[in-house]
Design an enzyme around this catalytic site. Sequence first.
Site, PDB file in Angstrom:
ATOM      1  N   ASN A  16      -6.533   3.944 -12.878  1.00 39.60           N
ATOM      2  CA  ASN A  16      -5.624   5.085 -12.750  1.00 39.60           C
ATOM      3  C   ASN A  16      -4.309   4.549 -12.150  1.00 39.60           C
ATOM      4  OD1 ASN A  16      -4.591   7.753 -12.524  1.00 39.60           O
ATOM      5  ND2 ASN A  16      -6.672   8.521 -12.263  1.00 39.60           N
ATOM      6  N   SER A  17      -3.340   5.413 -11.964  1.00 40.60           N
ATOM      7  CA  SER A  17      -2.030   4.926 -11.521  1.00 40.60           C
ATOM      8  C   SER A  17      -2.111   4.321 -10.112  1.00 40.60           C
ATOM      9  CB  SER A  17      -0.978   6.034 -11.606  1.00 40.60           C
ATOM     10  OG  SER A  17      -1.460   7.187 -11.002  1.00 40.60           O
TER      11      SER A  17
ATOM     12  N   GLY B 242      -0.186  -0.260 -18.349  1.00 38.69           N
ATOM     13  CA  GLY B 242       0.950  -1.067 -18.791  1.00 38.69           C
ATOM     14  C   GLY B 242       0.858  -1.663 -20.177  1.00 38.69           C
TER      15      GLY B 242
ATOM     16  N   THR C 276       1.699   5.381 -20.583  1.00 42.13           N
ATOM     17  CA  THR C 276       3.147   5.237 -20.467  1.00 42.13           C
ATOM     18  C   THR C 276       3.761   4.504 -21.662  1.00 42.13           C
ATOM     19  OG1 THR C 276       2.839   5.219 -18.072  1.00 42.13           O
ATOM     20  CG2 THR C 276       4.960   4.438 -18.870  1.00 42.13           C
TER      21      THR C 276
ATOM     22  N   CYS D 215      -8.805  11.094  -8.103  1.00 45.89           N
ATOM     23  CA  CYS D 215      -7.858  12.102  -7.619  1.00 45.89           C
ATOM     24  C   CYS D 215      -8.021  12.342  -6.122  1.00 45.89           C
ATOM     25  CB  CYS D 215      -8.043  13.409  -8.378  1.00 45.89           C
ATOM     26  SG  CYS D 215      -9.520  14.304  -7.913  1.00 45.89           S
TER      27      CYS D 215
ATOM     28  N   ASN E 128     -12.546  11.934 -13.683  1.00 50.76           N
ATOM     29  CA  ASN E 128     -11.394  11.471 -12.918  1.00 50.76           C
ATOM     30  C   ASN E 128     -11.762  11.515 -11.439  1.00 50.76           C
ATOM     31  OD1 ASN E 128      -8.993  10.922 -11.733  1.00 50.76           O
ATOM     32  ND2 ASN E 128      -7.835  12.578 -12.689  1.00 50.76           N
TER      33      ASN E 128
ATOM     34  N   ASN F 277       4.736   9.186 -11.152  1.00 56.49           N
ATOM     35  CA  ASN F 277       4.503  10.605 -11.433  1.00 56.49           C
ATOM     36  C   ASN F 277       3.672  11.248 -10.342  1.00 56.49           C
ATOM     37  OD1 ASN F 277       1.698  11.778 -12.475  1.00 56.49           O
ATOM     38  ND2 ASN F 277       1.748   9.591 -12.981  1.00 56.49           N
TER      39      ASN F 277
END
Length: 306
Positions: free
Chosen positions: A192-193, A245, A267, A129, A126, A67
Amino acid sequence: MLKTELCGIKFENPLILAAGIMGSTASSLNWILDSGAGGVVTKSFSQESNQGYKNPTIAEVEGGIINAIGLSSPGLELFKEELKLIKRKGENSTRIAIASIYGSNPEEFSYLSKKIEGLVDMIELNVSCPHAMEGCGAAIGQDPHLTEKIVKTVSKSSSVPIIAKLTPNVTDINEIAIAAERGGADAITLINSLGPGMKISIETGVPILSNKFGGMSGPAIKPIALRCVWDVYEACNIPIIGVGGIINYKDVVEFLYAGASAIQIGTGIMYEGIEIFSKITTYLKKFMIKNDFNSIDEMTGYSHND
Ligand SMILES: Cc1cc2nc3c(=O)[nH]c(=O)nc-3n(C[C@H](O)[C@H](O)[C@H](O)COP(=O)(O)O)c2cc1C
């Protein structure tokens, strides 16, 4: 049995909605709380509004999704109206609301946290970022000094516990986690991703995401998230919230064993629907009974035998 405490905040269970998935409105956050989550994290928001990237912003890939939403945000004033509508008190239960905020410098993070601390139970920073301070090219969460400075500025004046959410896209996750702890973080969320990664349409030859690249989430990143939790559990003395995950109770057990005190699900909702929270609590309870665990605390860090 599933009730647990994190930084003095009482949770009905250790399952929390991760930032960015169904977290833009009070109605979806309340829905997730109604469906059995112990807590919810909002989508990350900033002081000013931000449009984010153009569509497509999400693509399915093997083992998860990528994303690039671009941290779209309606801005503080509009988001505050949503925060006011989160039903934080159940009849006989706690419903924990955590705001995720982002900014480009310590003052912006601190300003945001002061404006919302009366509306939530905890605040997640966060710092993963890509909006760096002027003159600093790297993402905030890749710079231990900047991470420490932001956490310190917010936590010294905050009346609610502060969680630092870190990126796995670093050489040494412990260095960043230790900096966040030194800055006064009450807890750390990992991860985070991952990436970024990409996907290309073989029909058109064009990258699928408008931003070309996007952060990876879902089952494929679980081993990396788990290893980050493991490492930071050994390096730091503050609670860890594991994320990355998780789709079933076995994943949750692994994260707890690696050192997490609570977990987040993002997700996984796309795979299992919002029933994922009640499904996991049912099976987690069964697992605990079968294996003689009386509390989440007893499971945290179980695999570290020293
Ligand atoms: C569509 C999407 C949007 C996200 N937005 C945010 C966000 O606004 N703030 C944030 O800290 N993390 C955000 N994340 C990262 C997730 O909170 C989580 O850390 C990551 O996806 C790994 O967990 P998962 O595999 O359970 O999704 C987002 C993830 C996805 C998939």
